[in-house]
Write an enzyme that holds these catalytic residues in place. Structure first.
Site, PDB file in Angstrom:
ATOM      1  N   HIS A  73       0.759  -1.409  -0.154  1.00 50.43           N
ATOM      2  CA  HIS A  73      -0.065   0.136   0.014  1.00 50.43           C
ATOM      3  C   HIS A  73       0.809   1.309  -0.019  1.00 50.43           C
ATOM      4  CE1 HIS A  73      -4.109   1.636   1.399  1.00 50.43           C
ATOM      5  NE2 HIS A  73      -3.330   2.756   0.964  1.00 50.43           N
TER       6      HIS A  73
ATOM      7  N   ASP B 210      -9.074   3.651  -3.245  1.00 53.73           N
ATOM      8  CA  ASP B 210      -8.641   4.209  -1.951  1.00 53.73           C
ATOM      9  C   ASP B 210      -8.406   5.772  -1.891  1.00 53.73           C
ATOM     10  OD1 ASP B 210      -7.338   3.924   0.486  1.00 53.73           O
ATOM     11  OD2 ASP B 210      -5.318   4.320  -0.252  1.00 53.73           O
TER      12      ASP B 210
ATOM     13  N   ASP C  45       1.110   2.452   3.683  1.00 51.75           N
ATOM     14  CA  ASP C  45       0.269   3.395   3.527  1.00 51.75           C
ATOM     15  C   ASP C  45       0.891   4.714   3.181  1.00 51.75           C
ATOM     16  OD1 ASP C  45      -1.870   4.838   2.535  1.00 51.75           O
ATOM     17  OD2 ASP C  45      -3.023   4.750   4.659  1.00 51.75           O
TER      18      ASP C  45
ATOM     19  N   HIS D 187       3.367  13.871   1.451  1.00 51.66           N
ATOM     20  CA  HIS D 187       2.779  15.527   1.459  1.00 51.66           C
ATOM     21  C   HIS D 187       3.888  16.220   1.413  1.00 51.66           C
ATOM     22  CE1 HIS D 187      -1.473  13.898   1.287  1.00 51.66           C
ATOM     23  NE2 HIS D 187      -1.068  13.253   2.351  1.00 51.66           N
TER      24      HIS D 187
HETATM   25 ZN   LIG Z   1      -6.827   4.589   2.570  1.00 48.64          ZN
END
Ligand SMILES: [Zn+2]
Length: 437
Positions: free
Chosen positions: A74, A165, A318, A322
């Site tokens: 992910h 997602d 995940d 940013h």
């Molecule tokens: Zn997510």
């Protein structure tokens, strides 16, 4: 470490390498011994004794481990659309630095990855790296939640997973059809489980802490209700669903009972949900803001137990880069997410290994299970196989300095954490990276 390795500080061709003296561990074939490996044009040869193949770069790896390549199921690369936060190339560099030879990237770029052409384009950008980039394509066109993408065309391009997602597939009817159709094609839906109505406006876990801090909360049931919906749809259709980044005790219970009933439900967990709780938000540091949010101690413990017993199949990051400008806004407006590729291995070795979790189980969660779920080949450390390896220095003590990340973004809550264990390098796709720290 000694030897002629410095030119592998950047990825170089793994043309003729002798990896010497490492403990080589591949639980799938019951291998755990000190053995020399020869990588010739990207192919593995197990060397008996001390012979050195002619012309080989000898890399002294005494005290190191070699395992099959780690895989992060992910990851968010921000290209196309937000190249200031991450590109496909910098994401691959971060993956290599963190010890991953494979990643699966999510389609919530701008524009989203919702057709075969965009999937192929992303994979093309990753050529020349020892990292495979597996694209998870969008479930719906433009991730708008309405019309299914052309799944058969995308599966033909090699994709085995679909996800909207960033958010859930809001319509249960769309989700049901997506599961039915992807199941027919041998693929799987990855659901970001979140009831948007329950989560509406929240930016941390709904708890005593959100009340004290005066921050709008996201209740655990916002996740668990969607997990229950996914379980029911999987049961009704017979199709496979993978639950992303599980954070809540109630979700764990749903997944455990689904598995007991033999349903095709799999799930993943991230390091931050195993190590941190919502109390961390009290400093209003936006590096503790992610979605799903950090939960309470009960939830953290439930995730840890489920990670140990295999209810949560996969350890993934995940990774959500940013930019500094975006992430340094006020807590309630800053975007959700943290980077993870360059800290996951160190965190696992420091905090999980031999603290209830064996190396064999950890490798199942980061090597075998993610690839089983994506229906990819499992790398094997055996004669004649493609060399797909992660090299680990299990004794190396280091402190996380986000400024040294290869990722373009530095938004991590683990800055300054002391780690024991670090990725020395990766070998895959005929390339090797071996770091000289
Ligand atoms: Zn997510």
């Amino acid at each position: 470490m000694t030897g002629n390795y410095s030119r592998f500080d950047v990825p170089a061709r793994a043309a003729n390498l002798l990896l010497k003296g490492a403990r080589v561990i591949d639980p799938a074939i019951k291998l755990d011994q000190i053995v020399n490996l020869h990588v010739k044009d990207g192919v593995l040869h197990v060397i008996s004794g001390e012979s050195v193949p002619s012309g080989a770069d000898v890399i002294d790896l005494r005290g190191h481990w070699i395992t099959p390549g780690w895989f992060d199921l992910h990851v968010h690369l921000r290209e196309p659309g937000k190249e200031v936060a991450e590109t496909i190339a910098t994401g691959c560099m971060a993956a290599m630095n963190g010890g991953f030879t494979g990643i699966a990237c999510m389609p919530n770029t701008q524009p989203p990855l919702d057709d075969a052409a965009s999937v192929n384009w992303v994979r093309d950008q990753a050529r020349g790296f020892p990292v495979e980039v597996n694209v998870i394509a969008a479930v719906t066109r433009g991730r708008e939640g309405k019309e299914l993408v052309d799944m058969s065309e995308i599966v033909e391009a090699g994709v085995r997973a679909f996800s909207d997602d960033g958010g859930p597939v809001k319509s249960s009817a769309v989700l049901r059809h997506a599961v039915e159709y992807s199941n027919m094609l041998g693929a799987r839906i990855f659901e970001h489980a979140e009831d948007k109505y329950l989560a509406d406006g929240g930016c941390m876990n709904e708890s005593e802490w959100s009340t004290r801090l005066g921050v709008a909360g996201i209740p655990t049931i916002a996740e668990a209700i969607d997990v229950a919906r996914c379980v029911l749809i999987s049961e009704y259709t017979g199709g496979a669903i993978h639950i992303c980044h599980v954070s809540a005790r109630e979700s764990v219970e749903q997944i455990r009972s689904a598995k007991e009933r033999g349903l095709k439900v799999t799930a993943e967990v991230c390091p931050h949900h195993l190590l941190l709780t919502d109390e961390m938000c009290k400093t209003f540091d936006t590096n503790y803001k992610m979605n799903p949010p950090l939960r309470g101690e009960e939830d953290r413990k439930a995730c840890w137990e489920a990670f140990l017993d295999g209810t949560l199949d996969v350890y993934c990051t995940d990774h959500a880069p940013h930019s500094w400008e975006d992430k340094t806004q006020e807590f309630d407006v800053a975007p959700f997410g943290i980077v993870g590729l360059e800290t996951a291995l160190g965190l696992a070795l420091t905090h999980f290994l031999n603290k209830g979790m064996t190396l064999e189980t950890l490798l199942d969660r980061v090597v075998y299970a993610p690839r089983r779920i994506l229906a990819q080949d499992i790398p094997s450390i055996a004669e004649g196989k493609p060399a797909n390896l992660t090299i680990v220095d299990p004794e190396h003590v280091w402190k996380v300095d986000p400024e040294t990340f290869k990722s373009l973004s530095h938004n991590t809550p683990f800055g300054g954490w002391e780690m024991k264990g670090r990725a020395r390098g990766v070998i895959n796709r005929g390339y090797a990276l071996i770091q000289t720290f």
